[in-house]
Motif scaffolding. Structure first.
Motif, PDB file in Angstrom:
ATOM      1  N   SER A 113     143.247  -5.982 -71.304  1.00 19.66           N
ATOM      2  CA  SER A 113     143.374  -4.531 -71.449  1.00 19.66           C
ATOM      3  C   SER A 113     143.074  -4.061 -72.868  1.00 19.66           C
ATOM      4  O   SER A 113     142.456  -3.008 -73.065  1.00 19.66           O
ATOM      5  CB  SER A 113     144.777  -4.083 -71.024  1.00 19.66           C
ATOM      6  N   GLN A 114     143.493  -4.830 -73.875  1.00 15.86           N
ATOM      7  CA  GLN A 114     143.363  -4.372 -75.249  1.00 15.86           C
ATOM      8  C   GLN A 114     142.035  -4.750 -75.900  1.00 15.86           C
ATOM      9  O   GLN A 114     141.537  -4.024 -76.767  1.00 15.86           O
ATOM     10  CB  GLN A 114     144.519  -4.930 -76.077  1.00 15.86           C
ATOM     11  N   LEU A 115     141.461  -5.873 -75.493  1.00 14.78           N
ATOM     12  CA  LEU A 115     140.246  -6.346 -76.152  1.00 14.78           C
ATOM     13  C   LEU A 115     138.996  -6.227 -75.285  1.00 14.78           C
ATOM     14  O   LEU A 115     137.876  -6.207 -75.806  1.00 14.78           O
ATOM     15  CB  LEU A 115     140.418  -7.800 -76.590  1.00 14.78           C
ATOM     16  N   LEU A 116     139.172  -6.171 -73.958  1.00 16.13           N
ATOM     17  CA  LEU A 116     138.014  -6.162 -73.063  1.00 16.13           C
ATOM     18  C   LEU A 116     137.890  -4.876 -72.264  1.00 16.13           C
ATOM     19  O   LEU A 116     136.926  -4.688 -71.524  1.00 16.13           O
ATOM     20  CB  LEU A 116     138.081  -7.359 -72.107  1.00 16.13           C
ATOM     21  N   ASN A 117     138.914  -4.017 -72.362  1.00 14.19           N
ATOM     22  CA  ASN A 117     138.869  -2.716 -71.710  1.00 14.19           C
ATOM     23  C   ASN A 117     138.816  -2.805 -70.187  1.00 14.19           C
ATOM     24  O   ASN A 117     138.134  -2.031 -69.534  1.00 14.19           O
ATOM     25  CB  ASN A 117     137.679  -1.889 -72.227  1.00 14.19           C
ATOM     26  N   PHE A 118     139.519  -3.775 -69.633  1.00 16.53           N
ATOM     27  CA  PHE A 118     139.666  -3.811 -68.179  1.00 16.53           C
ATOM     28  C   PHE A 118     140.992  -4.472 -67.839  1.00 16.53           C
ATOM     29  O   PHE A 118     141.569  -5.211 -68.634  1.00 16.53           O
ATOM     30  CB  PHE A 118     138.494  -4.545 -67.522  1.00 16.53           C
ATOM     31  N   GLU A 119     141.495  -4.159 -66.649  1.00 15.87           N
ATOM     32  CA  GLU A 119     142.742  -4.738 -66.190  1.00 15.87           C
ATOM     33  C   GLU A 119     142.420  -6.009 -65.408  1.00 15.87           C
ATOM     34  O   GLU A 119     141.523  -6.013 -64.556  1.00 15.87           O
ATOM     35  CB  GLU A 119     143.509  -3.753 -65.306  1.00 15.87           C
ATOM     36  N   CYS A 120     143.133  -7.083 -65.689  1.00 18.51           N
ATOM     37  CA  CYS A 120     142.824  -8.338 -65.008  1.00 18.51           C
ATOM     38  C   CYS A 120     144.095  -9.031 -64.551  1.00 18.51           C
ATOM     39  O   CYS A 120     145.182  -8.783 -65.085  1.00 18.51           O
ATOM     40  CB  CYS A 120     142.044  -9.277 -65.918  1.00 18.51           C
ATOM     41  N   GLU A 121     143.940  -9.871 -63.573  1.00 18.41           N
ATOM     42  CA  GLU A 121     144.973 -10.817 -63.203  1.00 18.41           C
ATOM     43  C   GLU A 121     144.518 -12.179 -63.685  1.00 18.41           C
ATOM     44  O   GLU A 121     143.370 -12.567 -63.482  1.00 18.41           O
ATOM     45  CB  GLU A 121     145.198 -10.845 -61.685  1.00 18.41           C
ATOM     46  N   ARG A 122     145.405 -12.895 -64.317  1.00 21.17           N
ATOM     47  CA  ARG A 122     145.047 -14.192 -64.880  1.00 21.17           C
ATOM     48  C   ARG A 122     144.580 -15.144 -63.783  1.00 21.17           C
ATOM     49  O   ARG A 122     145.108 -15.154 -62.665  1.00 21.17           O
ATOM     50  CB  ARG A 122     146.265 -14.773 -65.603  1.00 21.17           C
ATOM     51  N   MET A 123     143.593 -15.963 -64.083  1.00 24.55           N
ATOM     52  CA  MET A 123     143.118 -16.938 -63.115  1.00 24.55           C
ATOM     53  C   MET A 123     144.135 -18.060 -62.936  1.00 24.55           C
ATOM     54  O   MET A 123     144.925 -18.352 -63.837  1.00 24.55           O
ATOM     55  CB  MET A 123     141.765 -17.504 -63.548  1.00 24.55           C
ATOM     56  N   THR A 124     144.112 -18.658 -61.758  1.00 25.81           N
ATOM     57  CA  THR A 124     145.011 -19.786 -61.472  1.00 25.81           C
ATOM     58  C   THR A 124     144.287 -21.114 -61.577  1.00 25.81           C
ATOM     59  O   THR A 124     144.893 -22.168 -61.379  1.00 25.81           O
ATOM     60  CB  THR A 124     145.613 -19.666 -60.068  1.00 25.81           C
ATOM     61  N   GLY A 125     143.000 -21.083 -61.877  1.00 23.85           N
ATOM     62  CA  GLY A 125     142.278 -22.340 -61.973  1.00 23.85           C
ATOM     63  C   GLY A 125     140.786 -22.145 -62.024  1.00 23.85           C
ATOM     64  O   GLY A 125     140.274 -21.126 -62.490  1.00 23.85           O
ATOM     65  N   ILE A 126     140.079 -23.086 -61.474  1.00 22.22           N
ATOM     66  CA  ILE A 126     138.644 -23.211 -61.648  1.00 22.22           C
ATOM     67  C   ILE A 126     137.838 -22.390 -60.641  1.00 22.22           C
ATOM     68  O   ILE A 126     136.637 -22.213 -60.799  1.00 22.22           O
ATOM     69  CB  ILE A 126     138.260 -24.715 -61.551  1.00 22.22           C
ATOM     70  N   VAL A 127     138.507 -21.856 -59.612  1.00 22.68           N
ATOM     71  CA  VAL A 127     137.802 -21.229 -58.491  1.00 22.68           C
ATOM     72  C   VAL A 127     138.006 -19.714 -58.498  1.00 22.68           C
ATOM     73  O   VAL A 127     139.110 -19.222 -58.753  1.00 22.68           O
ATOM     74  CB  VAL A 127     138.292 -21.825 -57.154  1.00 22.68           C
ATOM     75  N   ASN A 128     136.931 -18.967 -58.223  1.00 23.82           N
ATOM     76  CA  ASN A 128     137.006 -17.520 -58.152  1.00 23.82           C
ATOM     77  C   ASN A 128     138.010 -17.068 -57.089  1.00 23.82           C
ATOM     78  O   ASN A 128     138.188 -17.750 -56.063  1.00 23.82           O
ATOM     79  CB  ASN A 128     135.623 -16.942 -57.861  1.00 23.82           C
ATOM     80  N   PRO A 129     138.660 -15.907 -57.304  1.00 24.20           N
ATOM     81  CA  PRO A 129     139.809 -15.499 -56.494  1.00 24.20           C
ATOM     82  C   PRO A 129     139.654 -15.551 -54.978  1.00 24.20           C
ATOM     83  O   PRO A 129     140.567 -16.029 -54.301  1.00 24.20           O
ATOM     84  CB  PRO A 129     140.080 -14.066 -56.975  1.00 24.20           C
ATOM     85  N   PRO A 130     138.532 -15.086 -54.391  1.00 22.78           N
ATOM     86  CA  PRO A 130     138.468 -15.116 -52.926  1.00 22.78           C
ATOM     87  C   PRO A 130     138.582 -16.525 -52.337  1.00 22.78           C
ATOM     88  O   PRO A 130     139.002 -16.687 -51.191  1.00 22.78           O
ATOM     89  CB  PRO A 130     137.095 -14.513 -52.620  1.00 22.78           C
ATOM     90  N   ASN A 131     138.222 -17.538 -53.125  1.00 23.83           N
ATOM     91  CA  ASN A 131     138.205 -18.917 -52.632  1.00 23.83           C
ATOM     92  C   ASN A 131     139.291 -19.792 -53.246  1.00 23.83           C
ATOM     93  O   ASN A 131     139.342 -20.990 -52.996  1.00 23.83           O
ATOM     94  CB  ASN A 131     136.843 -19.551 -52.923  1.00 23.83           C
ATOM     95  N   ALA A 132     140.176 -19.195 -54.042  1.00 19.27           N
ATOM     96  CA  ALA A 132     141.200 -19.964 -54.741  1.00 19.27           C
ATOM     97  C   ALA A 132     142.312 -20.393 -53.790  1.00 19.27           C
ATOM     98  O   ALA A 132     142.380 -19.956 -52.631  1.00 19.27           O
ATOM     99  CB  ALA A 132     141.779 -19.138 -55.880  1.00 19.27           C
ATOM    100  N   ASN A 133     143.185 -21.272 -54.265  1.00 17.94           N
ATOM    101  CA  ASN A 133     144.396 -21.643 -53.537  1.00 17.94           C
ATOM    102  C   ASN A 133     145.321 -20.431 -53.564  1.00 17.94           C
ATOM    103  O   ASN A 133     145.866 -20.068 -54.603  1.00 17.94           O
ATOM    104  CB  ASN A 133     145.048 -22.846 -54.206  1.00 17.94           C
ATOM    105  N   GLN A 134     145.514 -19.817 -52.409  1.00 19.76           N
ATOM    106  CA  GLN A 134     146.246 -18.557 -52.354  1.00 19.76           C
ATOM    107  C   GLN A 134     147.740 -18.723 -52.578  1.00 19.76           C
ATOM    108  O   GLN A 134     148.469 -17.731 -52.725  1.00 19.76           O
ATOM    109  CB  GLN A 134     145.983 -17.868 -51.011  1.00 19.76           C
TER     110      GLN A 134
END
Length: 519
Positions: free
Chosen positions: A308-329
C-alpha cells in the motif's frame, strides 16, 4: 539500521535519457520504454523477462501460450504426444524461412533444442536452466523436413507449455558463429529481425517481409529512471512504458496524452534464502540453514504495508510459490507479528547480543527491474533490522552486476528477486524447483519432501490425486521452504493514446497485434 551499499556498472547511472531528446515515432513505428537493460540476443542464455520479450519478436516458437494460458500454433501447426508421454512430435508450417534466407526446417528446430542443451556451451538461461531441467529434456531429432521430435526422460503434464518457451533459430548461421558473435547477431525465425542494438540505449527491429504485424518497426529504449520514462511517454517520444512508479500514475493519467493500464501480474516476488554450503560459511548463512529461523523471519515483514505504501496497491501476502487461483487454499498468509518473530528467533537459538544484534547477514538486490524495488528492499532490510538482524543491504545494477550472480546461483545469503509465473497450472509455478540442480533453484534448497514428490506427480492416476500431492508439497514449502514470501507484483504500464495495445498478466510484452488507436 541496515547498512546500504549501491553497486553500479560503469556508466550505468548515466543511462537516463532526457525527455525530448528523441523525435516522436512515425505511424509505422512503436516505441517501448523499458526499465532494465538486456544482456544478450542469443536465445539460449536469456534469463530475464525484458530480454525474453525483445527476443520473442525475433524468434518464433513451435507453439505459444496466449494470455489466457491456451496453447496456440506458431511455427508448428500440429502436436502429437506418444502414449508413454515421452515423445512430442511437432509438424512445422510449410514454407518457413530463416532471417538468413535459408528454409527453416525440422533440422533447425532440433538444432535449437540440442544447442541449448550442449554442455560445451555451458548455457544457464531459461531454456537449459528452467525448461530442460523441468521436462528432463533428452534430445531433439528431425524426423523429416517438417516433423521434429522432442524426447523427454519422463512424462510431464505441462511439458507442452514449457516447450513453447524455446526460441527456434537457424542452424547454418549459428554453426558459423562463435558464442560471442551469436550474442549480438541473432538469426531468427520470428516476425521481426534486428536492425541495430546500441547497448544500454536501444534495440531496433523491423518486420520481415510478409509478417502479419501492426507496426513495421519496433524500438525498445532502455530508460532506467522511472520519472524519465514517464516524461518521455507524456512528451510523445515513447508509446508504452513498463514499471510505472506509484508517484507517476496520477501525473500520467492527468496528462491527456496517455493512461496507466494496471493489471494483476503473476510474478512472484520473494526474498530468497541461499542455502548452499558456500553461503553457510558467510555471516548469517549458518542461521538461515535452520527452517525455524526462516519461519521466524516470515513474521518480521509487513507485506500489506509495503504494497500500500510503496507500490500503491492493496495486496494479500502470498502463501508460497503458486499464484492464488492454484495455491493450497488451506494456507493462510503469515501475519506481520514482529514479537512472534523475536520469540521464534530466541527459541531457535539466536538471541539478541549485548549490542541488540542476533546475527549479521548480507542482503543483495538489483535495481530498476521491479516496481519501486530499491525502496522495497530498503523497507525489508529495516524490518529485519527491527527484529535484531544486522543487515548489509547491497543494491546493484541489474543487468551487468546482479543478473550474473543470480544466474550463477551465488546471490545471498539473502537476495531479492521476482520469478515469472502463470495461471494455467500450479505445476508451472512449482517448476522453478523441479530439481535440486535446476538453474532457477537459486536457493539450493534440497528438501526431499518436495523434490521426491515430483515422481509421485508423474505417476498420479487422476487430477484429484495430483492435486493432493501438490497441496502437500505446498504445505512443506510454506512451513520450511527457501523463500520469504512477499507478493504477486502488479504491473503498471503507461500507454499512449496513440496506440491500441492490451497488456497480459504474465509480463509478456508482445507487440504483434498492437496498432494505431485510430486504425
Amino acid at each position: 539500521m541496515p547498512r546500504l551499499h549501491t553497486m553500479l556498472a560503469a556508466g550505468a547511472a548515466s543511462l537516463a535519457l532526457v525527455a525530448g531528446a528523441h523525435a516522436a515515432p512515425d505511424e509505422n513505428t512503436i516505441v517501448v520504454g523499458l526499465s532494465a537493460d538486456i544482456t544478450t540476443l542469443d536465445p539460449a542464455p536469456i534469463s530475464s523477462r525484458d530480454n525474453s520479450n525483445i527476443a520473442r519478436h525475433i524468434f518464433g516458437t513451435l507453439f505459444t501460450m496466449d494470455g489466457e494460458g491456451q496453447a496456440q500454433p506458431d511455427l508448428a501447426n500440429n502436436l502429437e504426444i506418444s502414449e508413454d508421454g515421452m515423445a512430442y512430435v511437432y509438424t512445422l508450417n510449410e514454407g518457413l524461412t530463416c532471417h538468413d534466407g535459408e528454409p527453416l526446417t525440422a533440422e533447425d528446430a532440433a538444432y535449437s533444442f540440442n544447442r541449448a542443451a550442449d554442455p560445451e556451451n555451458a548455457f544457464t538461461g531459461n531454456t537449459p536452466g528452467f525448461v530442460f531441467s523441468s521436462i528432463d529434456f533428452q534430445s531433439a531429432e528431425a524426423l523429416d523436413d517438417l516433423r521434429v521430435q522432442i524426447n523427454l526422460g519422463a512424462p510431464n503434464p505441462i511439458a507442452f507449455g514449457l516447450i513453447a518457451e524455446v526460441f527456434i533459430h537457424c542452424k547454418d548461421s549459428y554453426e558459423a558463429m562463435t558464442l560471442d558473435e551469436a550474442a549480438s547477431n541473432p538469426v531468427g525465425s520470428g516476425a521481426y529481425e534486428l536492425v541495430e542494438w546500441r547497448r544500454g540505449s536501444e534495440v531496433v527491429m523491423e518486420a520481415v517481409e510478409g509478417a502479419d504485424v501492426g507496426f513495421e518497426r519496433i524500438i525498445w529504449r532502455i530508460i532506467p529512471e522511472a520519472s524519465t520514462r514517464a516524461a518521455e511517454l507524456m512528451a510523445g517520444n515513447v508509446d508504452i512504458i513498463t514499471n510505472v512508479a506509484p508517484d507517476q500514475m496520477d501525473v500520467i493519467n492527468n496528462s491527456g496524452v496517455a493512461e496507466v493500464t494496471p493489471i494483476q501480474g503473476t510474478r512472484r516476488m520473494y526474498v530468497g534464502f541461499n542455502l548452499s554450503d558456500a553461503m553457510a560459511e558467510q555471516p548469517g548463512g549458518d542461521a538461515i540453514q535452520d527452517p525455524a529461523v526462516r519461519r521466524a523471519l516470515q513474521y518480521a515483514i509487513n507485506v500489506p504495508a509495503i504494497c500500500s505504501q510503496l507500490l500503491n496497491f492493496e495486496c494479500e501476502r502470498m502463501t508460497g510459490i503458486v499464484n492464488p487461483p492454484n495455491a493450497n487454499q488451506d494456507l493462510e498468509p503469515y501475519p506481520y507479528d514482529p514479537e512472534e518473530a523475536e520469540r521464534l528467533l530466541d527459541e531457535a537459538g539466536w538471541p539478541r547480543g549485548d549490542d541488540g544484534t542476533r546475527f549479521s547477514i548480507a542482503f543483495q538486490a538489483g535495481q530498476g527491474r521491479y516496481l519501486n524495488d530499491a525502496n522495497v528492499v530498503q523497507a525489508i532490510a529495516q524490518m529485519l533490522g527491527d527484529v535484531g538482524l544486522d543487515v548489509d543491504l547491497q543494491i546493484m545494477e541489474w543487468s551487468s552486476v546482479y543478473i550474473p550472480i543470480i544466474r550463477e546461483r551465488n546471490a545471498g545469503p539473502l537476495y531479492f528477486i521476482g520469478s515469472g509465473g502463470a495461471l494455467w497450472s500450479p505445476l508451472y509455478d512449482m517448476t522453478d524447483l523441479a530439481a535440486v540442480d535446476s538453474g532457477t533453484n537459486y536457493t539450493h534448497w534440497d528438501d526431499p519432501r518436495w523434490f521426491d514428490r515430483w515422481e509421485d506427480i508423474r505417476n498420479a492416476e487422476s487430477e484429484e490425486e495430483q492435486r493432493e500431492i501438490i497441496d502437500e508439497m505446498l504445505q512443506v514449502f510454506y512451513d520450511d521452504g527457501p523463500w520469504l514470501h512477499l507478493y504477486f507484483q502488479p504491473d503498471f504500464y503507461g500507454v499512449s493514446n496513440r496506440v491500441d495495445w492490451d497488456p497480459r498478466p504474465d509480463e509478456k510484452v508482445y507487440l504483434f497485434n498492437a496498432t494505431l488507436a485510430d486504425s
